[in-house]
Design a protein around this motif. Structure first.
Motif, short mmCIF file in Angstrom:
data_model
loop_
_atom_site.label_atom_id
_atom_site.label_comp_id
_atom_site.label_asym_id
_atom_site.label_seq_id
_atom_site.Cartn_x
_atom_site.Cartn_y
_atom_site.Cartn_z
N MET A 164 0.82 -1.20 0.00
CA MET A 164 0.00 0.00 0.00
C MET A 164 0.85 1.26 0.00
SD MET A 164 -1.34 0.46 3.93
CE MET A 164 -2.25 -1.07 3.86
N SER A 165 0.22 2.34 -0.44
CA SER A 165 0.76 3.68 -0.29
C SER A 165 -0.20 4.45 0.61
CB SER A 165 0.89 4.38 -1.64
OG SER A 165 1.81 3.71 -2.47
N ALA A 166 0.35 5.11 1.61
CA ALA A 166 -0.50 5.78 2.60
C ALA A 166 -0.07 7.23 2.77
CB ALA A 166 -0.43 5.06 3.94
N VAL A 167 -1.02 8.06 3.17
CA VAL A 167 -0.72 9.45 3.49
C VAL A 167 -1.28 9.85 4.86
CG1 VAL A 167 -0.57 10.19 1.08
CG2 VAL A 167 -2.78 10.27 2.27
N ARG A 168 -2.12 8.96 5.46
CA ARG A 168 -2.73 9.27 6.75
C ARG A 168 -2.67 8.03 7.65
NH1 ARG A 168 -6.30 11.03 2.96
NH2 ARG A 168 -7.67 9.23 3.34
N PRO A 169 -2.65 8.24 8.96
CA PRO A 169 -2.54 7.12 9.90
C PRO A 169 -3.60 6.04 9.71
CG PRO A 169 -2.15 9.17 11.06
CD PRO A 169 -2.60 9.54 9.67
N GLU A 170 -4.83 6.43 9.38
CA GLU A 170 -5.89 5.43 9.23
C GLU A 170 -5.64 4.50 8.04
OE1 GLU A 170 -7.64 9.42 7.72
OE2 GLU A 170 -6.31 8.70 9.32
N THR B 178 8.48 10.29 -5.31
CA THR B 178 7.75 9.59 -4.26
C THR B 178 7.02 10.61 -3.39
OG1 THR B 178 9.36 7.81 -4.21
CG2 THR B 178 7.95 8.05 -2.28
N GLN B 179 5.71 10.47 -3.30
CA GLN B 179 4.91 11.44 -2.57
C GLN B 179 4.06 10.81 -1.47
OE1 GLN B 179 2.71 14.04 -5.21
NE2 GLN B 179 4.29 13.95 -6.78
N THR B 180 4.26 9.51 -1.24
CA THR B 180 3.47 8.80 -0.25
C THR B 180 4.40 7.94 0.62
OG1 THR B 180 3.13 6.98 -1.82
CG2 THR B 180 1.43 8.69 -1.73
N ARG C 295 4.83 17.23 7.02
CA ARG C 295 3.83 16.93 8.05
C ARG C 295 3.47 15.44 8.04
NH1 ARG C 295 1.78 21.94 6.20
NH2 ARG C 295 0.29 20.87 4.84
N MET C 296 3.32 14.89 6.85
CA MET C 296 2.98 13.47 6.73
C MET C 296 4.09 12.60 7.32
SD MET C 296 2.35 11.28 3.23
CE MET C 296 4.06 11.57 2.68
#
Length: 201
Positions: free
Chosen positions: A10-16, A59-61, A94-95
């Protein structure tokens, strides 16, 4: 570690969006184009699972690679690339900070630097961030094959002094072009897999 089973799940940007398996996690940090993807591919014995790019800042995630149903490598956006917009850098910052500071499964940050050059201002800022939040680091000095063996210790000293390296953080020489440093890196990773999780503050 002998790696037979690995996948980018997976690629994620938020904790959830982070994985829920609870495996130990190791974040990969470094300047854009310093060789993070090459390090990942060499460590897992794949040629191109982690995509290398000629375009820095691509790479942005947070990209999660599950290895042997035992741990995750987490590739984070590279730092220090001026052509990426300021707003994008702030968003990524921030991420990344949210993940590094708050993720209870994080065991260490693998910070990759170029052994051929002194640590950059961005390298030092990244390491200072880890020290400030008491996050363990494994410093990988890559492209060691480009430097004569007789000069390795000189360059390692430059890295140690430039980062003001903690005694608890190992500095390992590595080359993705030659089979060098992989076993030593796995030893450090496996040792930290057994450590207890940090508590969220």
């Amino acid at each position: 570690m002998k790696v037979h089973n690995v996948e980018m799940i997976m690629s994620a940007v938020r904790p959830e969006q982070y994985p829920a398996e609870g495996y130990p996690e190791f974040a990969l940090a470094g300047r854009s184009n310093v060789g993070k993807s090459s390090f990942i591919n060499k460590m897992i014995g794949r040629k191109s699972l982690a995509r290398t790019s000629s375009t820095p800042g691509k790479t942005q995630t947070l990209n999660f690679y599950k290895i042997e149903e035992q741990l995750f490598f987490v590739d984070v956006p590279g730092y220090g690339y001026a052509r990426v917009s300021k707003s994008s850098r702030e968003t990524w910052g921030r991420m990344i900070e949210e993940y590094l500071v708050g993720r209870e499964h994080l065991r260490a940050v693998i910070q990759i630097i170029d052994l051929r050059h002194p640590p950059t201002k961005d390298d030092c800022a990244m390491y200072d961030f880890l020290v400030h939040y008491n996050i363990p680091a494994i410093v990988i000095a890559t492209k060691a094959d480009k430097i004569p063996r007789g000069k390795w210790e000189k360059h390692k000293k430059i890295v140690r002094e430039g980062l003001n390296l903690r005694k608890s953080d190992p500095l390992l020489l590595f080359s993705s072009a030659k089979p060098m440093g992989m076993d030593e890196a796995w030893v450090e990773i496996e040792r930290r897999m057994e450590l207890p999780e940090k508590e969220n503050e």
